[in-house]
Design a protein around this motif. Structure first.
Motif, short mmCIF file in Angstrom:
data_model
loop_
_atom_site.label_atom_id
_atom_site.label_comp_id
_atom_site.label_asym_id
_atom_site.label_seq_id
_atom_site.Cartn_x
_atom_site.Cartn_y
_atom_site.Cartn_z
N LEU A 88 62.31 98.91 2.46
CA LEU A 88 63.54 99.23 3.28
C LEU A 88 62.89 100.49 4.07
O LEU A 88 63.15 100.35 5.28
N LEU A 89 62.14 101.31 3.73
CA LEU A 89 61.52 102.49 4.33
C LEU A 89 60.79 101.81 5.50
O LEU A 89 60.93 102.27 6.68
N TYR A 90 60.00 100.66 5.42
CA TYR A 90 59.14 100.01 6.34
C TYR A 90 60.12 99.57 7.48
O TYR A 90 59.88 99.69 8.53
N VAL A 91 61.03 98.92 6.99
CA VAL A 91 62.02 98.11 7.91
C VAL A 91 62.46 99.37 8.85
O VAL A 91 62.39 99.05 10.08
N ILE A 92 63.12 100.35 8.28
CA ILE A 92 63.85 101.34 8.81
C ILE A 92 62.82 101.94 9.92
O ILE A 92 63.23 102.22 10.99
N ALA A 93 61.41 102.08 9.48
CA ALA A 93 60.58 102.75 10.38
C ALA A 93 60.26 101.92 11.52
O ALA A 93 60.01 102.39 12.70
N GLY A 94 60.40 100.69 11.35
CA GLY A 94 59.99 99.88 12.56
C GLY A 94 61.11 99.36 13.29
O GLY A 94 61.00 98.50 14.27
N THR A 95 62.26 99.93 13.20
CA THR A 95 63.32 99.54 13.90
C THR A 95 64.21 100.71 14.42
O THR A 95 64.14 101.83 13.76
N GLU B 56 54.98 109.92 4.62
CA GLU B 56 54.70 109.22 3.39
C GLU B 56 53.94 107.77 3.58
O GLU B 56 53.44 107.15 2.99
N ILE B 57 54.69 107.23 4.71
CA ILE B 57 54.28 106.04 5.00
C ILE B 57 52.68 106.12 5.53
O ILE B 57 51.84 105.19 5.40
N GLU B 58 52.43 107.00 6.49
CA GLU B 58 50.89 107.32 6.93
C GLU B 58 50.07 107.38 5.57
O GLU B 58 48.97 106.67 5.50
N ALA B 59 50.44 108.32 4.64
CA ALA B 59 49.78 108.35 3.30
C ALA B 59 49.43 107.13 2.75
O ALA B 59 48.34 106.82 2.18
N ARG B 60 50.51 106.32 2.71
CA ARG B 60 50.36 105.09 1.87
C ARG B 60 49.48 104.20 2.66
O ARG B 60 48.74 103.38 2.08
N LYS B 61 49.68 104.31 3.83
CA LYS B 61 48.68 103.29 4.72
C LYS B 61 47.24 103.48 4.58
O LYS B 61 46.37 102.83 4.48
N VAL C 298 64.53 109.20 4.30
CA VAL C 298 65.59 108.69 5.43
C VAL C 298 66.80 109.48 5.68
O VAL C 298 67.16 110.13 4.85
N GLU C 299 67.30 109.60 6.87
CA GLU C 299 68.38 110.28 7.30
C GLU C 299 69.56 109.22 7.42
O GLU C 299 69.51 108.22 8.35
N LYS C 300 70.64 109.40 7.12
CA LYS C 300 71.86 108.81 7.17
C LYS C 300 72.79 109.43 8.33
O LYS C 300 73.15 110.39 8.43
N MET D 65 55.48 108.86 -2.36
CA MET D 65 55.88 107.15 -2.21
C MET D 65 55.73 106.52 -3.49
O MET D 65 56.34 105.43 -3.84
N TYR D 66 54.61 107.15 -4.28
CA TYR D 66 54.40 106.72 -5.67
C TYR D 66 55.56 106.25 -6.51
O TYR D 66 55.46 105.35 -7.26
N ASP D 67 56.70 106.94 -6.46
CA ASP D 67 57.73 106.76 -7.22
C ASP D 67 58.75 105.94 -6.55
O ASP D 67 59.70 105.71 -7.11
N LEU D 68 58.48 105.10 -5.60
CA LEU D 68 59.48 104.36 -5.13
C LEU D 68 59.27 102.96 -5.74
O LEU D 68 58.03 102.44 -5.90
N THR D 69 60.15 102.19 -5.60
CA THR D 69 60.18 100.47 -6.12
C THR D 69 59.39 99.75 -4.78
O THR D 69 59.51 100.45 -3.70
N ALA D 70 59.15 98.77 -5.15
CA ALA D 70 58.58 97.78 -3.85
C ALA D 70 59.77 97.72 -3.04
O ALA D 70 59.55 97.95 -1.68
N PHE D 71 60.78 97.59 -3.44
CA PHE D 71 62.17 97.30 -2.42
C PHE D 71 62.43 98.54 -1.91
O PHE D 71 62.69 98.46 -0.61
N GLN D 72 62.39 99.60 -2.43
CA GLN D 72 62.49 100.95 -1.60
C GLN D 72 61.60 101.17 -0.67
O GLN D 72 62.05 101.47 0.63
#
Length: 89
Positions: free
Chosen positions: A11-18, A77-82, A56-58, A1-8
């Motif tokens: 996005l990942l967090y919103v998708i994970a929470g919905t 990746e979310i877990e590792a970031r947390k 993410v899967e579309k 996740m280190y290579d993602l922008t803050a916006f990306q």
């Protein structure tokens, strides 16, 4: 996740929470958080980047609407970031 922008990352967090949100639902959530309009030209290319990275899967809801869900890799990746954040916050 280190290579993602803050916006990306957001996005990942919103998708994970919905539950399989569509693009406009994600856009609405981020606009509420950022208190600014999110343009389609910013949203969809960044969603595509998350898909290309395997985070993410579309899917499709209907002919005009895509849905998004976090992959197992994305969840890891979310877990590792947390865990990383908890060291400092």
């Amino acid at each position: 996740m280190y290579d993602l922008t803050a916006f990306q990352r957001d996005l990942l967090y919103v998708i994970a929470g919905t539950n399989e949100p569509h693009g406009l639902a994600i856009k609405d959530e981020l606009e509420e958080y950022y208190e600014n309009e999110i343009h389609h030209g910013r949203l969809y290319p960044n969603l595509d980047t998350l898909v290309e990275k395997g985070l993410v899967e579309k899917g499709t809801k209907d002919r005009r609407t895509n849905s998004y869900s976090v992959t197992k890799r994305g969840q890891r990746e979310i877990e590792a970031r947390k865990e990383w954040e908890e060291q400092y916050v």
